[in-house]
Design a protein around this motif. Structure first.
Motif, mmCIF file in Angstrom:
data_model
loop_
_atom_site.group_PDB
_atom_site.id
_atom_site.type_symbol
_atom_site.label_atom_id
_atom_site.label_comp_id
_atom_site.label_asym_id
_atom_site.label_seq_id
_atom_site.Cartn_x
_atom_site.Cartn_y
_atom_site.Cartn_z
ATOM 1 N N ALA A 115 35.612 77.000 108.827
ATOM 2 C CA ALA A 115 36.671 75.994 108.768
ATOM 3 C C ALA A 115 37.313 75.934 107.387
ATOM 4 O O ALA A 115 38.534 75.786 107.262
ATOM 5 N N ASP A 116 36.480 76.043 106.342
ATOM 6 C CA ASP A 116 37.007 75.995 104.976
ATOM 7 C C ASP A 116 37.976 77.137 104.708
ATOM 8 O O ASP A 116 38.828 77.030 103.822
ATOM 9 N N ARG A 117 37.847 78.225 105.440
ATOM 10 C CA ARG A 117 38.664 79.427 105.193
ATOM 11 C C ARG A 117 39.661 79.718 106.307
ATOM 12 O O ARG A 117 40.346 80.736 106.270
ATOM 13 N N GLY A 118 39.724 78.854 107.310
ATOM 14 C CA GLY A 118 40.658 79.072 108.404
ATOM 15 C C GLY A 118 40.346 80.312 109.217
ATOM 16 O O GLY A 118 41.254 80.973 109.734
ATOM 17 N N GLU A 199 40.390 84.996 104.170
ATOM 18 C CA GLU A 199 40.833 83.696 104.672
ATOM 19 C C GLU A 199 41.869 83.912 105.767
ATOM 20 O O GLU A 199 42.717 84.800 105.691
ATOM 21 N N GLY A 200 41.777 83.104 106.821
ATOM 22 C CA GLY A 200 42.702 83.229 107.938
ATOM 23 C C GLY A 200 42.427 84.406 108.841
ATOM 24 O O GLY A 200 43.258 84.755 109.683
ATOM 25 N N GLU A 300 45.723 85.136 119.188
ATOM 26 C CA GLU A 300 46.687 84.670 118.181
ATOM 27 C C GLU A 300 46.831 83.160 118.214
ATOM 28 O O GLU A 300 47.021 82.520 117.173
ATOM 29 N N GLN A 301 46.714 82.571 119.395
ATOM 30 C CA GLN A 301 46.751 81.113 119.496
ATOM 31 C C GLN A 301 45.558 80.497 118.764
ATOM 32 O O GLN A 301 45.695 79.507 118.037
ATOM 33 N N GLY A 302 44.374 81.083 118.955
ATOM 34 C CA GLY A 302 43.183 80.573 118.280
ATOM 35 C C GLY A 302 43.243 80.771 116.774
ATOM 36 O O GLY A 302 42.824 79.893 116.003
ATOM 37 N N ILE A 303 43.758 81.910 116.340
ATOM 38 C CA ILE A 303 43.906 82.179 114.900
ATOM 39 C C ILE A 303 44.854 81.170 114.270
ATOM 40 O O ILE A 303 44.575 80.608 113.200
ATOM 41 N N GLN A 309 44.373 74.054 111.167
ATOM 42 C CA GLN A 309 43.344 73.049 110.892
ATOM 43 C C GLN A 309 42.962 73.072 109.416
ATOM 44 O O GLN A 309 42.800 72.017 108.790
ATOM 45 N N ARG A 310 42.821 74.267 108.858
ATOM 46 C CA ARG A 310 42.507 74.367 107.439
ATOM 47 C C ARG A 310 43.650 73.801 106.603
ATOM 48 O O ARG A 310 43.438 73.068 105.642
#
Length: 335
Positions: A115-118, A199-200, A300-303, A309-310
């Motif tokens: 979560a911290d890094r998306g 990240e991401g 892609e939707q989840g990414i 969120q991040r």
């Protein structure tokens, strides 16, 4: 639970983690730039319920001795020992709960790290031979230049699958579980320390081929994705309901072979949705590319959601910092 198979421990090997390491600090980088380190000791979840190493001896009432050679400790070994010593069912259940509670604590750390890094993390589970690695290779190739992808590979032996992933240019870490039949959150935490996904990124965790034990072990992933191939029986969801119940998506793979097989694809989807109402199913061919537009769109939707969120967390933190600075400035002016 591993009461089913009694999988072993002590033979796990992870790329980049030297044998005998006492552990690693699992860092969580917060939105304000601070880093919070969680030490992970090198004991796996299984090591906390074990028989005495090297064996021990019991003296019977007639004065004779009985020697037990315990060897490598396993969950099943612990439970068998509990039965042998007259331990009640309540204690056995407690052993199982303790194993999962410890795993879940590590999973929560992994989830916070993602979560911290998306990072959008998926746990891919299936029977052996379902085509997971071929699916991952095609997915990585399709996302090349669009999304950074990293992979954690789980197998009992060899690094063949990780080598296939690295050939695409994506970073991969191999976890060999030895006698173990599944990955756990502690293993994944160690692998992350070596892999360091961007990240991401999209993180794909290919679990050991097994439709039983991986269902019980949370790795910190956003979703479990179960892969069923048309070369298996369409009744697999009914035979292994825990796995399909734990999944949020089912990929029905190798659909290019349907003309050559007596496999009822509609029945397979229906059985899966009986076990897990609302379970989404996508029919794919990892070799021919069928269904990949839908699969990639889901990814892609989840990414995008993980990154958003991040971003929202960072924005909220900045607002709190700005508010605190304003209050401190106002208090200073009043002083």
């Amino acid at each position: 639970m591993c009461t089913t198979c009694g999988c072993g421990h002590g033979e796990t090997r992870i790329d980049g983690v030297a044998p005998g390491d006492e552990g690693h600090a699992h860092e969580h980088r917060h939105a304000d730039g601070t880093v919070h380190a969680h030490p992970h000791d090198h004991a796996t979840d299984h090591e906390h319920v074990h028989e005495h190493g090297g064996g021990h001896r019991h003296q019977h009432a007639d004065g004779t001795w009985h020697s037990h050679d315990h060897g490598a400790p396993t969950v099943l070994g612990a439970l068998n020992a509990a039965h042998a010593h007259g331990t009640g069912q309540a204690r056995i259940v407690q052993v199982e709960q303790d194993i999962l509670a410890k795993n879940n604590a590590y999973a929560a750390q992994n989830r916070g790290w993602f979560a911290d890094r998306g990072i959008f993390a998926l746990n891919l589970v299936s029977s052996p031979g379902s085509g997971k690695t071929t699916l991952l290779v095609r997915t990585i190739e399709a996302l090349a230049g669009r999304v950074p992808v990293a992979v954690i590979e789980g197998d009992q032996q060899t690094s063949r699958d990780a080598d296939r992933i690295r050939a695409t240019g994506a970073p991969a870490v191999q976890i060999n579980t030895g006698k173990g039949c599944h990955l756990d959150a502690h293993m994944v935490g160690h692998a992350l320390a070596t892999l360091r996904p961007a990240e991401g990124a999209l993180l794909l965790i290919e679990n050991v081929g097994n439709l039983v034990c991986p269902a019980a072990f949370d790795l910190g992933e956003a979703h479990k994705v179960v892969i069923l191939s048309v070369t298996e029986g369409e009744d697999k969801p009914l035979k292994y309901p825990d796995m399909f119940r734990a999944a949020d998506l089912m990929l029905l793979n190798k659909v290019d072979l349907l003309p050559h097989l007596a496999f009822d694809a509609a029945a397979a989807v229906d059985f899966a949705q009986r076990v897990r109402p609302g379970l989404r199913a996508i029919r794919v061919s990892a070799t021919r590319g069928d269904g990949f537009d839908e699969w990639l769109a889901w990814l892609e939707q989840g990414i995008a959601a993980a990154r958003a969120q991040r971003g929202a967390s960072v924005d909220a933190l900045r607002r709190r910092v700005a508010d605190l600075e304003a209050r401190l400035a106002a208090a200073g002016g009043q002083g």
